[in-house]
Design an enzyme around this catalytic site. Structure first.
Site, short mmCIF file in Angstrom:
data_model
loop_
_atom_site.label_atom_id
_atom_site.label_comp_id
_atom_site.label_asym_id
_atom_site.label_seq_id
_atom_site.Cartn_x
_atom_site.Cartn_y
_atom_site.Cartn_z
N VAL A 136 43.26 26.62 33.05
CA VAL A 136 43.80 25.93 31.86
C VAL A 136 44.60 24.71 32.34
CG1 VAL A 136 45.15 26.14 29.75
CG2 VAL A 136 43.99 28.15 30.70
N LYS A 137 44.08 23.54 32.03
CA LYS A 137 44.71 22.29 32.49
C LYS A 137 45.52 21.71 31.34
CE LYS A 137 41.96 18.76 33.93
NZ LYS A 137 42.04 17.33 33.62
#
Ligand code: G3P
Length: 237
Positions: free
Chosen positions: A90-91
């Protein structure tokens, strides 16, 4: 050092994977929109469908962004994304909400005994890199090209971050992003960056050197002489 592809284009990702050098993939809303708007095969394309296709190509880490900048929504979207695979990272953009979300996602992972990996993106200063490391994020993405764009030296940031991370033995990995040329890659490697994420066009350029091209031409022309005249009739060897 790992080589990530900065792309959501399936052909490009496949090509680098086929070479056996794919370390990971970074996507962002811009790259997803670029890819989906050029995809005519689907009536209702969306980010998750595209990520599913990328995940089929390789078992490497795929960095994908929740779209919302708000804490609750980052968590909601982030958890939806990681449902696709444990290879989804998850960026999240560098904000206070983003940093809180890193902590929350890690706690959620512990509670549910799942590995949830996170990355903080849009890093433009050492201070932002320190905060991210203290928050225990798995990856940061400092943007070198965009710093160059505003008259700074993006590579100085990589040098400084690597020095500070080494001083304190921070475990957060550095993926150099916004890579625009080969110098960004080799200087990052000299500073010990863990990875670079590179547009496909520049990965192609990494293969090239004039002397390699000339060397191959010479091999072929020498061989052609032998085929034409036989070994004994070639004087210049
Ligand atoms: O990885 C980040 C990248 O996609 C941004 O690159 O060239 O738009 O600054 P650029």
């Amino acid at each position: 050092m790992q080589l990530f592809v900065d792309s959501a284009n399936l052909d490009e990702i496949k090509k680098v994977n086929d070479l056996g050098i794919l370390g990971g993939v970074t996507t962002n809303p811009t790259l997803i929109v670029k890819q989906l708007s050029s995809t005519i095969s689907s009536n209702n394309p969306n980010q998750k469908d595209l990520l599913k296709q990328i995940l089929k190509i390789s078992k490497v880490d795929i960095l994908a962004e929740p779209i919302s900048p708000k804490f609750d929504d980052i968590i909601k979207e982030g958890l939806e994304l990681v449902k696709l695979s444990s290879n989804i990272v998850v960026k999240i953009p560098m904000t206070q909400d983003g940093i809180c979300a890193v902590k929350e996602l890690k706690l959620y992972g512990k509670r549910t005994k799942k590995i949830i990996k996170t990355a903080i993106t849009l890093i433009f200063s050492v201070e932002q890199a320190i905060i991210s490391a203290l928050a225990g994020v798995d990856y940061i993405c400092p943007f070198v090209g965009r710093l160059d764009d505003i008259g700074q030296n993006g590579l100085d940031l990589i040098k400084d971050i690597m020095t500070v991370y080494k001083n304190y033995n921070f475990k957060t990995k550095v993926i150099v992003a916004s890579v625009r040329n080969k110098k960004h890659i080799f200087e990052s490697s000299k500073y010990g960056a863990d990875a670079v994420t590179v547009p496909y066009k520049i990965i192609e350029e990494m293969f090239n050197h004039d002397l390699t091209t000339k060397g191959i031409e010479k091999f072929l022309s020498d061989w052609a002489k032998v085929e034409k005249k036989g070994y004994n009739n070639i004087k210049q060897f």
